[in-house]
Design a protein around this motif. Structure first.
Motif, short mmCIF file in Angstrom:
data_model
loop_
_atom_site.label_atom_id
_atom_site.label_comp_id
_atom_site.label_asym_id
_atom_site.label_seq_id
_atom_site.Cartn_x
_atom_site.Cartn_y
_atom_site.Cartn_z
N HIS A 12 0.92 -1.35 -0.05
CA HIS A 12 0.03 0.16 0.03
C HIS A 12 0.94 1.30 -0.04
O HIS A 12 1.91 1.24 0.78
N CYS A 44 -3.84 5.47 2.43
CA CYS A 44 -3.55 4.81 1.22
C CYS A 44 -3.99 5.41 0.27
O CYS A 44 -4.83 5.98 0.09
N MET A 54 -3.85 3.92 -3.14
CA MET A 54 -4.82 3.39 -3.78
C MET A 54 -6.12 3.86 -3.76
O MET A 54 -6.64 3.86 -2.53
N HIS A 100 -9.06 2.15 -2.01
CA HIS A 100 -8.80 1.70 -0.74
C HIS A 100 -8.87 3.13 0.15
O HIS A 100 -9.81 3.04 1.29
N MET A 146 -9.50 3.63 3.87
CA MET A 146 -8.05 3.42 4.33
C MET A 146 -7.55 4.73 4.30
O MET A 146 -6.60 5.23 3.69
CU LIG Z 1 -4.17 0.36 0.46
#
Ligand SMILES: [Cu+2]
Length: 510
Positions: A419, A492, A494, A497, A502
């Motif tokens: 991540h 994170c 991404m 996410h 996240m």
């Molecule tokens: Cu992530």
């Protein structure tokens, strides 16, 4: 969809002019609109969202310590271009479907102007989120020369807003940079690398459901989005005509979730000169560079004596990283450099032997260590639910560093994926990564290391704001909090996410 490679020239975003400017400050207005965009010669024009009528947005170029005021204006339609999942946090039916808030990624900035995810606003600022504070943001740019970028950060729909096109470069320049005699002007090129998927009619495709649909939901967030086609600066597999000389490239991974491991098919080295937040101490020759979403690297590529050669930039990072599917021919091809232009004049630019002092932050200067897990859970629909330190976005603030204090963060990755963890406001140095016993950690909540600590990779030994936290490892970074107090986020990068969930607030206190 199969698209011919290297048939479109690489576009280079224009530099945006300020509305006004004096010796110490400048003012910009940047409008977000729905617009038409040509991704590829053989695709019909597509609808995207852009800044100032373009995707990527225009490049903002500012001076270190310049006071820059920016009014980000939302002039987007009331309906989203892409499928919104109303079940994820911050995106329920009680908020307007289209909301934006712009974050300058890597900016040293007061919290009110940082683009807090709940500081969103709609068209004409008609509705605003609970943390919205000002229409005109103030950026102090209290930092050294570096490659930043701006993009949407609205809670629960960042992945869609960015995929629709809301991203651009923000470059900070300074005296040190000018003294280095690096390749400049048309020999300095920003490269925003992304992945997308297209419908046959040329429109953007973003899945409504993950591979295994969620029966109760018409639309559901996907665990990660990986496109089947790579783009640079908004063009699919572009080419760039270059002279036989040195060029400086600013590489940015602006993908939703895909990692890129970049190398040149000529086998030649790239000379890494800068990480996310400034120059390295010395250049580092590398054959490949791994960039997770939001990471940047500046490299010099030397095309001297390569007249007539065509050089392809390749990618071989599996998706998801590191244990996912390996790349295919399309996802493995980024762009092409054609060394076909005559040398306009003798190349007097250099790869400097020394760039800038990068003093090491010492572990002894740290007054606090934080142990933070990256967790993989399941939500009530059976969907993947990634968390930071086992806490959702709404949980009380737990990271509350003191202004001016130095901390070490231990990112304890309990998931299968790597991540990219980004902390707003500050820059940090990576200390090390170390294997640990995940099962034992889950039982006993204590770290048992399984091997020696690995120092950061050569291309990570500089000032950073985003770091790869690899699976089954503890990644440690050291950072000093300041110069502002207030409410920021770490998350994170991404985007699937980040949107679910996240991401965590943190507060710098006095
Ligand atoms: Cu992530």
């Amino acid at each position: 969809m199969k698209l011919a490679k290297f048939v479109d020239e690489l576009p280079i975003p224009a530099i945006l002019k300020p509305r006004w400017k004096d010796a110490a400050s400048s003012y910009y207005e940047v409008k977000m609109t729905e617009c038409k965009h040509s991704f590829h010669r053989d695709l019909k024009e597509s609808t995207v969202w852009g800044f100032e009528g373009g995707y990527p947005g225009p490049t903002l170029e500012v001076e270190s310590d310049e006071k820059v005021y920016i009014k980000w204006i939302n002039d987007l339609p009331a309906q989203h271009l892409l499928p919104v999942d109303y079940s994820v946090h911050g995106a329920h039916k009680d908020v307007p479907e289209v909301r934006t808030v712009v974050h300058v990624h890597g900016a040293c900035v007061e919290w009110e102007s940082d683009g807090y995810p709940e500081a969103w606003f709609t068209k004409g600022f008609e509705k605003v989120g609970p943390y919205f504070r000002k229409q005109v943001n103030r950026y102090d740019n209290c930092q050294r020369a570096c490659t930043l970028w701006y993009h949407d950060h609205a809670l629960g729909i960042t992945r869609l807003n960015m995929y629709a096109g809301l991203a651009g470069f923000y470059l900070i320049r300074d005296q040190r940079e000018r003294s280095l005699n690096l390749p400049s002007g048309k020999y300095e090129v920003p490269l925003m690398i992304q992945d997308k998927t297209f419908h046959p009619d040329g429109s953007l495709s973003y899945p409504k459901q993950p591979k295994k649909p969620v029966p109760e939901l018409e639309t559901s967030i996907v665990p990660e989005f990986f496109g089947d086609t790579l783009l640079v600066n908004g063009k699919v597999f572009p080419f760039l005509k270059v002279e036989p000389r040195k060029y400086r490239f600013r590489l940015l991974n602006a993908a939703n979730s895909r990692f890129f491991r970049l190398k040149l098919d000529s086998g030649q080295r790239m000379y890494l000169i800068a990480t996310e937040r400034g120059f390295m101490q010395e250049p580092v020759g590398v054959n490949e560079i791994l960039l997770s979403p939001a990471e940047r690297a500046e490299v010099i590529i030397d095309f001297t004596n390569l007249e007539g050669k065509h050089i392809i930039m390749k990618n071989d990072a599996p998706a998801a990283f590191p244990a996912g599917e390996s790349v295919g021919e399309d996802t493995g091809t980024v762009m092409q450099f054609q060394v076909v232009l005559p040398l306009a004049r003798v190349d007097t630019s250099v790869i400097p032997a020394f760039l800038m002092p990068v003093p090491q932050l010492h572990e002894q200067s740290s007054s606090k260590s934080r142990y933070l897990t990256l967790d993989d859970k399941m939500d009530s629909y059976g969907r993947e639910w990634m968390l930071l330190d086992n806490k959702s976005w709404d949980a009380p603030i737990s990271e509350n560093p003191k202004l001016g204090s130095t901390e070490i963060w231990y990112l304890i990755n309990l998931t299968k994926d790597s991540h990219p963890i980004h902390i707003h406001l500050i820059d940090f140095q990576v200390l090390d990564r170390r294997d640990f016993d995940v099962d034992r950690y889950k039982k006993e909540k204590t770290i048992h290391y399984m091997g020696p600590a690995h120092p950061p990779e050569p291309h990570e030994r500089g000032w950073k704001d985003t770091v790869r936290a690899d699976p089954k490892q503890v990644t440690r970074m050291i950072m000093r909090f300041g110069p502002f107090t207030g409410l920021y986020v770490w998350h994170c990068h991404m985007l699937e996410h980040e949107d679910y969930e996240m991401m965590r607030p943190f507060i710098v206190i006095r």
